[in-house]
Design a protein around this motif. Structure first.
Motif, PDB file in Angstrom:
ATOM      1  N   ARG A 228      33.677  51.887   4.090  1.00 24.63           N
ATOM      2  CA  ARG A 228      33.413  50.603   3.444  1.00 24.63           C
ATOM      3  C   ARG A 228      32.795  50.827   2.071  1.00 24.63           C
ATOM      4  O   ARG A 228      32.137  51.833   1.839  1.00 24.63           O
ATOM      5  CB  ARG A 228      32.434  49.765   4.268  1.00 24.63           C
ATOM      6  N   THR A 229      32.997  49.855   1.199  1.00 25.18           N
ATOM      7  CA  THR A 229      32.311  49.905  -0.087  1.00 25.18           C
ATOM      8  C   THR A 229      30.835  49.624   0.159  1.00 25.18           C
ATOM      9  O   THR A 229      30.457  49.124   1.231  1.00 25.18           O
ATOM     10  CB  THR A 229      32.873  48.858  -1.063  1.00 25.18           C
ATOM     11  N   LEU A 230      30.002  49.933  -0.816  1.00 27.13           N
ATOM     12  CA  LEU A 230      28.570  49.683  -0.659  1.00 27.13           C
ATOM     13  C   LEU A 230      28.259  48.214  -0.452  1.00 27.13           C
ATOM     14  O   LEU A 230      27.256  47.873   0.174  1.00 27.13           O
ATOM     15  CB  LEU A 230      27.804  50.215  -1.874  1.00 27.13           C
ATOM     16  N   ASP A 231      29.135  47.323  -0.950  1.00 27.09           N
ATOM     17  CA  ASP A 231      28.916  45.892  -0.730  1.00 27.09           C
ATOM     18  C   ASP A 231      29.593  45.379   0.541  1.00 27.09           C
ATOM     19  O   ASP A 231      29.682  44.179   0.770  1.00 27.09           O
ATOM     20  CB  ASP A 231      29.330  45.069  -1.956  1.00 27.09           C
ATOM     21  N   GLY A 232      30.074  46.305   1.395  1.00 30.56           N
ATOM     22  CA  GLY A 232      30.548  45.941   2.726  1.00 30.56           C
ATOM     23  C   GLY A 232      32.030  45.686   2.899  1.00 30.56           C
ATOM     24  O   GLY A 232      32.483  45.386   4.000  1.00 30.56           O
ATOM     25  N   ARG A 233      32.827  45.813   1.852  1.00 22.12           N
ATOM     26  CA  ARG A 233      34.267  45.564   1.990  1.00 22.12           C
ATOM     27  C   ARG A 233      34.946  46.755   2.669  1.00 22.12           C
ATOM     28  O   ARG A 233      34.707  47.900   2.306  1.00 22.12           O
ATOM     29  CB  ARG A 233      34.905  45.329   0.619  1.00 22.12           C
TER      30      ARG A 233
END
Length: 160
Positions: A41-46
């Protein structure tokens, strides 16, 4: 043909003492998809779905060229750069180098610390970042051990 000569190596405290991990090992983990995509996941949760890891670049420029990813449901195509930490982007001068302007993912091993700058391209774009440690299927010592056995058996450093 110019081959990269600088291979960054970090010493990390393992269960049985210090161990050495090379950036090339992190690249090999990415190229082999040796991680759980469900946890990537990306750091922003995606969520990140890897459609194509890209071609491993052994020359100057991003580590993997022409990758295809789906990030948060959006399909993107471009390059992937791999580092130990977020700060390595600026330390290596990538923010000034137009060769890194098509990076679509900055994959780092460790989650960034609060004071670390995020990646930014020479065109002002902030590529999404993922911390690979959270998606690894094994402990770092197991990856390092597998790498040592591979090298002992004569594996080419350019092979995935």
């Amino acid at each position: 043909m110019m081959i990269r000569e600088l291979v960054e190596v970090r010493e990390i405290q393992g269960l049985y003492g210090p161990m050495r991990i090379s950036e090339r090992l992190l690249q090999r983990i990415w190229g082999r998809r040796d991680y759980s995509e469900a946890r990537l996941r990306t750091l922003d949760g995606r969520p990140i779905r890897v459609i194509r890891t890209g071609s491993w670049n052994h020359r100057e420029g991003p580590d993997f060229l022409d990758a295809t990813l789906e990030i948060g449901g959006e399909r993107v195509r471009g390059d992937v750069e791999i580092h130990f930490r977020s700060r390595n982007w600026r330390e290596h001068g990538h923010h000034l180098d137009s060769a890194f302007s098509s990076v679509i993912l900055h994959a780092i091993l460790f989650p960034p610390q609060l004071d670390e700058d995020e990646a930014i391209t020479s065109t002002g774009v902030h590529p999404p970042v993922c911390a690979m440690l959270e998606a690894l299927d094994f402990g770092l010592e197991e990856y390092a051990e597998q790498e040592a056995v591979r090298q002992f058996c004569g594996g080419d450093d350019g092979d995935l």
